[in-house]
Write a protein that holds these residues in place. Structure first.
Motif, PDB file in Angstrom:
ATOM      1  N   GLU A   1       0.787  -1.237   0.000  1.00  0.00           N
ATOM      2  CA  GLU A   1       0.000   0.000   0.000  1.00  0.00           C
ATOM      3  C   GLU A   1       0.818   1.286   0.000  1.00  0.00           C
ATOM      4  O   GLU A   1       0.264   2.350  -0.256  1.00  0.00           O
ATOM      5  CB  GLU A   1      -0.946   0.012   1.215  1.00  0.00           C
TER       6      GLU A   1
ATOM      7  N   ARG B   1       0.723   3.160  -3.296  1.00  0.00           N
ATOM      8  CA  ARG B   1      -0.639   3.548  -3.623  1.00  0.00           C
ATOM      9  C   ARG B   1      -1.063   4.779  -2.806  1.00  0.00           C
ATOM     10  O   ARG B   1      -1.666   5.716  -3.330  1.00  0.00           O
ATOM     11  CB  ARG B   1      -1.590   2.386  -3.346  1.00  0.00           C
ATOM     12  N   VAL B   2      -0.745   4.767  -1.503  1.00  0.00           N
ATOM     13  CA  VAL B   2      -1.144   5.884  -0.642  1.00  0.00           C
ATOM     14  C   VAL B   2      -0.368   7.150  -1.007  1.00  0.00           C
ATOM     15  O   VAL B   2      -0.937   8.237  -1.125  1.00  0.00           O
ATOM     16  CB  VAL B   2      -0.937   5.520   0.844  1.00  0.00           C
TER      17      VAL B   2
ATOM     18  N   GLY C   1      -1.697   8.535  -4.332  1.00  0.00           N
ATOM     19  CA  GLY C   1      -3.013   9.147  -4.196  1.00  0.00           C
ATOM     20  C   GLY C   1      -2.956  10.509  -3.536  1.00  0.00           C
ATOM     21  O   GLY C   1      -3.622  11.467  -3.965  1.00  0.00           O
ATOM     22  N   LEU C   2      -2.134  10.631  -2.493  1.00  0.00           N
ATOM     23  CA  LEU C   2      -2.001  11.927  -1.828  1.00  0.00           C
ATOM     24  C   LEU C   2      -1.284  12.936  -2.719  1.00  0.00           C
ATOM     25  O   LEU C   2      -1.616  14.129  -2.719  1.00  0.00           O
ATOM     26  CB  LEU C   2      -1.235  11.766  -0.512  1.00  0.00           C
TER      27      LEU C   2
ATOM     28  N   THR D   1       1.950   9.839   4.620  1.00  0.00           N
ATOM     29  CA  THR D   1       1.913   8.376   4.516  1.00  0.00           C
ATOM     30  C   THR D   1       2.752   7.737   5.612  1.00  0.00           C
ATOM     31  O   THR D   1       2.333   6.748   6.240  1.00  0.00           O
ATOM     32  CB  THR D   1       2.412   7.928   3.132  1.00  0.00           C
TER      33      THR D   1
ATOM     34  N   GLY E   1      -5.536  -1.023   3.431  1.00  0.00           N
ATOM     35  CA  GLY E   1      -5.240   0.044   2.482  1.00  0.00           C
ATOM     36  C   GLY E   1      -6.157   1.233   2.652  1.00  0.00           C
ATOM     37  O   GLY E   1      -5.717   2.389   2.635  1.00  0.00           O
TER      38      GLY E   1
ATOM     39  N   THR F   1      -5.096   4.975   3.834  1.00  0.00           N
ATOM     40  CA  THR F   1      -5.395   6.120   2.974  1.00  0.00           C
ATOM     41  C   THR F   1      -6.165   7.184   3.742  1.00  0.00           C
ATOM     42  O   THR F   1      -5.831   8.381   3.684  1.00  0.00           O
ATOM     43  CB  THR F   1      -6.206   5.668   1.744  1.00  0.00           C
ATOM     44  N   THR F   2      -7.197   6.768   4.468  1.00  0.00           N
ATOM     45  CA  THR F   2      -7.994   7.725   5.238  1.00  0.00           C
ATOM     46  C   THR F   2      -7.152   8.405   6.303  1.00  0.00           C
ATOM     47  O   THR F   2      -7.212   9.628   6.487  1.00  0.00           O
ATOM     48  CB  THR F   2      -9.192   7.009   5.900  1.00  0.00           C
TER      49      THR F   2
ATOM     50  N   GLN G   1      -4.751  10.884   4.680  1.00  0.00           N
ATOM     51  CA  GLN G   1      -5.447  12.101   4.249  1.00  0.00           C
ATOM     52  C   GLN G   1      -5.693  13.028   5.435  1.00  0.00           C
ATOM     53  O   GLN G   1      -5.511  14.251   5.325  1.00  0.00           O
ATOM     54  CB  GLN G   1      -6.774  11.721   3.576  1.00  0.00           C
TER      55      GLN G   1
ATOM     56  N   ASP H   1      -2.698   6.129 -10.466  1.00  0.00           N
ATOM     57  CA  ASP H   1      -2.029   7.156  -9.668  1.00  0.00           C
ATOM     58  C   ASP H   1      -0.541   6.909  -9.538  1.00  0.00           C
ATOM     59  O   ASP H   1       0.273   7.834  -9.602  1.00  0.00           O
ATOM     60  CB  ASP H   1      -2.654   7.223  -8.263  1.00  0.00           C
TER      61      ASP H   1
END
Length: 412
Positions: A17, A20-21, A24-25, A39, A60, A64-65, A68, A106
């Motif tokens: 992850e 990916r994280v 995305g950010l 992250t 994941g 991610t949450t 963020q 991403d």
């Protein structure tokens, strides 16, 4: 004490992850420092909370949450300028996001940011390995044969240059993609290499990095189906990774190509790789570096046994490769092939010419040790094996080289 199952879940989440994280950010906030720091804070929160609360059903999504929220907290805390707050508000904005354009992933978009032309090639590769591959600074430094402090400074300067130049996490145009393709291919290949033969840690292979590199190579090939080098890189990775089941023994020792059980190779991957190589040959376009390396691997994987290998064809391919990339490592690999056709004495002469540029490279000393052993110069072979073991960072390689050294006998 953290239960082993939680430790394993955190390690697996980091492997699966992290990129990916971060990606995305980076897309949402347009700031690499915020993306990486938030992250990292999210993973730190996982280390603190998962042992107490249990591993979440979807690690994941949890990461991610949390990342963020950490990023929003940092933006509010530091009172960033208006456009940063506007980026943060996107988390609560119901309006559609901008179209993703030709690059829908991403992580792949993040690679294009890291491969921006404002950076040197070395900085592009290093930054992407850190942000996308999740490699430590120490691992990247070993890949580049530079001190760890030098690599840390290089990555820091690269991120600062991206920020100062106003590079945004925007949709790359077709021109952007083709301009940055060489750096992007180099990035993906180095990620693959770190997985294929790990430079640190207790595992000879890092399968998550191998799988991630192949996934990215597939995306690139799908994105640019007419780009020969994108197809060549994918073919090279498939033909190399097809041998994964036979590359490490039960005791953790690296198994050389000639000693591998070829019946355990992944035939589906080999067929796919061969098809890509033939497809590129059929175009009649002169092949580039990755296509030639793929063709060399196609010759190896087409042989039913080591004794059936067409070494003359491999040397011819290396000759073409040297015309495009006369690096010492390419010449080293050609010298190893020369030993199979012209004999170890001729190969040794080639190796001696490479001593100065490759003296710090373990594979050079391992190749030289094997050639000296075949000639019968045991004392020199022993010294070369000892040098290779000292320089090797992979435990499987060290185990293999130690066994070959012990087979020589005599004083250690």
């Amino acid at each position: 004490m953290t239960p082993p199952s939680v430790d394993a879940a955190i390690a697996r989440a980091h492997r699966d992850e992290w990129a990916r994280v971060v990606a995305g950010l980076a897309r949402r906030f347009g700031d690499l420092d915020i993306a990486e720091d938030a992250t990292a804070e999210a993973f730190l929160a996982a280390v603190e909370r998962w042992p107490r609360d249990g591993v979440p059903p979807n690690p994941g999504a949890w990461l991610t949450t949390t990342a963020q929220r950490k990023a929003l907290d940092r933006l509010r805390r530091e009172s960033r300028r208006y456009d940063k707050h506007q980026a943060a508000d996107m988390l609560r904005d119901d309006t559609p996001h901008e179209p993703t354009g030709p690059v829908e992933d991403d992580r792949l978009r993040l690679v294009f940011v890291c491969c921006h032309p404002v950076l040197t090639m070395e900085a592009r590769v290093a930054l992407t390995l850190r942000l996308l591959g999740g490699l430590t600074v120490a691992e990247i430094a070993r890949a580049f044969f530079v001190p760890e402090t030098t690599m840390a400074q290089r990555i820091t300067r690269a991120k600062a240059k991206i920020a100062a130049s106003g590079v945004t996490f925007r949709v790359p145009s077709d021109d952007d993609i083709r301009e940055r393709l060489p750096g992007l291919l180099a990035v993906v290949f180095l990620i693959f290499n770190e997985g294929y033969l790990a430079t640190a840690g207790d595992d000879p292979l890092r399968t998550a990095l191998i799988d991630e590199a192949i996934r990215l190579a597939r995306l690139l090939h799908a994105l640019l189906p007419d780009e020969g080098e994108a197809a060549g890189l994918l073919a090279l990775m498939l033909l190399s990774d097809a041998r994964r089941p036979a590359r490490v023994s039960r005791t953790g020792e690296l198994v050389t190509l000639e000693e591998q059980d070829r019946g355990s190779w992944d035939r589906a991957m080999i067929l796919e790789g061969h098809a890509l190589v033939r497809e590129r040959i059929a175009t009649g376009v002169p092949p580039g570096r990755y296509q030639l390396l793929a063709a060399i691997n196609a010759v190896h994987t087409a042989a039913r046994s080591a004794g059936d290998t067409d070494w003359s064809q491999i040397i011819a391919l290396y000759d073409r490769l040297i015309a495009a990339d006369a690096s010492p490592i390419v010449r080293l690999n050609r010298a190893v092939a020369i030993a199979e056709v012209d004999g170890p004495d001729v190969a040794l002469a080639e190796l001696e010419r490479l001593r100065e540029p490759l003296d710090g490279y373990h594979a050079y000393h391992a190749a030289r040790a094997d050639i000296l052993r075949r000639i019968g110069r045991s004392d020199e072979s022993r010294a070369a094996y000892e040098r290779a073991i000292h320089l090797a960072g992979n435990p499987g390689e060290r185990a293999y080289l130690t066994r070959r050294l012990d087979q020589l006998g005599g004083a250690r």
